[in-house]
Design a protein around this motif. Structure first.
Motif, PDB file in Angstrom:
ATOM      1  N   GLN B   7      32.540  33.437  40.579  1.00 14.73           N
ATOM      2  CA  GLN B   7      33.147  34.440  41.450  1.00 14.73           C
ATOM      3  C   GLN B   7      33.225  35.757  40.706  1.00 14.73           C
ATOM      4  OE1 GLN B   7      36.844  32.551  42.994  1.00 14.73           O
ATOM      5  NE2 GLN B   7      35.959  33.070  44.979  1.00 14.73           N
ATOM      6  N   ASN B   8      32.879  36.877  41.401  1.00 10.50           N
ATOM      7  CA  ASN B   8      32.980  38.175  40.733  1.00 10.50           C
ATOM      8  C   ASN B   8      34.390  38.758  40.917  1.00 10.50           C
ATOM      9  OD1 ASN B   8      33.115  39.333  43.252  1.00 10.50           O
ATOM     10  ND2 ASN B   8      30.992  40.051  43.260  1.00 10.50           N
ATOM     11  N   ASP B   9      34.589  39.972  40.403  1.00 16.78           N
ATOM     12  CA  ASP B   9      35.935  40.560  40.397  1.00 16.78           C
ATOM     13  C   ASP B   9      36.506  40.761  41.796  1.00 16.78           C
ATOM     14  OD1 ASP B   9      35.740  40.590  37.695  1.00 16.78           O
ATOM     15  OD2 ASP B   9      35.124  42.692  37.546  1.00 16.78           O
ATOM     16  N   SER B  10      35.637  40.954  42.783  1.00 13.77           N
ATOM     17  CA  SER B  10      36.127  41.189  44.150  1.00 13.77           C
ATOM     18  C   SER B  10      36.304  39.896  44.944  1.00 13.77           C
ATOM     19  CB  SER B  10      35.179  42.139  44.887  1.00 13.77           C
ATOM     20  OG  SER B  10      33.889  41.577  44.953  1.00 13.77           O
ATOM     21  N   GLY B  11      36.081  38.768  44.286  1.00 17.16           N
ATOM     22  CA  GLY B  11      36.299  37.482  44.958  1.00 17.16           C
ATOM     23  C   GLY B  11      35.065  36.903  45.615  1.00 17.16           C
ATOM     24  N   ALA B  12      33.958  37.642  45.594  1.00 22.09           N
ATOM     25  CA  ALA B  12      32.724  37.121  46.185  1.00 22.09           C
ATOM     26  C   ALA B  12      32.147  36.009  45.312  1.00 22.09           C
ATOM     27  CB  ALA B  12      31.696  38.242  46.336  1.00 22.09           C
ATOM     28  N   ALA B  34      35.726  27.524  48.840  1.00 25.59           N
ATOM     29  CA  ALA B  34      35.893  28.817  49.517  1.00 25.59           C
ATOM     30  C   ALA B  34      36.739  28.666  50.777  1.00 25.59           C
ATOM     31  CB  ALA B  34      34.521  29.394  49.864  1.00 25.59           C
ATOM     32  N   CYS B  38      33.862  34.224  53.723  1.00 22.39           N
ATOM     33  CA  CYS B  38      33.329  34.078  52.363  1.00 22.39           C
ATOM     34  C   CYS B  38      32.136  35.017  52.153  1.00 22.39           C
ATOM     35  CB  CYS B  38      32.910  32.622  52.139  1.00 22.39           C
ATOM     36  SG  CYS B  38      32.168  32.311  50.540  1.00 22.39           S
TER      37      CYS B  38
END
Lengths: 133, 96
Positions: B7-12, B34, B38
């Motif tokens: 997961q990246n910093d933005s939650g993706a 998830a 999503c």
């Protein structure tokens, strides 16, 4: 190129590496790689998952053909199963009605230039061509 | 390039490398966690086969009542796969 493959999904790594080396050796357009990788994976996985009556290795063969490539996969000591006779996929169906089943062979049929099936003496052989058009 | 999922910093959820039949289970393990709408970042995804498409479809159907999945950073080649499979009609897809 000839490569004997165990009936394991981990062999996909070997297929990708061998295909990359084959393309480099013969100077084949790397823009064809994704289609070749996809079709080879789908047919190999289909053999591994459906031809469970054998433990024999699967033979992958690749040769240059015109500006492209011809790929064959042969499965030994198996019953007849013709992947070219797949059930059609309704690509317009809503998500609720879609299932992943049959999608792989459907994609192969859409993306390669030609695909043939031969069955002889309990050997099942799929051949496809890419880069001919 | 080996497959990875995180997961990246933005939650993706970020997919990288090759999503094939050998790596699909790893992708599914993360996507099973998830919730809600999503976002899946495919900027570094090089390749996807029907096994990967199956993971996306199952995740989308599970989350459908919350908005399903949205794909971002999709390369032209992978976009072609979505087009041939009709997946371009199932969920929003944003090009790389």
């Amino acid at each position: 190129m000839r490569l004997e493959l165990k009936r394991e999904l981990s062999e996909l790594q070997s297929i990708v590496a061998a295909t990359a080396a084959f393309f480099a050796e013969h100077g084949i357009d790397t823009g064809l790689r994704n289609v070749v990788d996809l079709a080879t994976e789908e047919l190999f996985v289909n053999m591994v998952l459906h031809n469970t009556e054998t433990t024999a290795d699967i033979l992958l063969e690749m040769r240059p053909l015109g500006a492209g490539v011809e790929v064959s996969l042969t499965d030994f000591d198996v019953d007849r199963f013709d992947p070219t006779r797949f059930q059609p996929v309704d690509i317009d169906a809503p998500a609720e009605e879609r299932t992943p089943g049959g999608l792989g062979l459907f994609l192969v049929s859409k993306m390669v230039d030609a695909m043939t099936y031969q069955y002889k003496e309990r050997q099942s052989k799929m051949t496809f061509q890419v880069g001919q058009g | 390039m080996m497959f990875s999922v995180d997961q990246n910093d933005s939650g993706a959820v970020r997919l990288s490398g090759r999503l094939d039949a050998a790596s699909a289970r790893e992708a599914e393990r993360v996507l099973d966690e998830a919730a809600g709408e999503c976002v899946i970042d495919m900027t570094e995804l090089e390749y996807i086969s029907s096994a990967g498409l199956g993971v996306l479809l199952r995740t989308h159907k599970r989350l459908l009542s919350d908005g399903g999945i949205r794909l971002v950073g999709v390369s032209p080649h992978i976009r072609d796969i979505f087009k041939y499979s009709g997946f371009d009609k199932l969920f929003p897809i944003e090009a790389a």
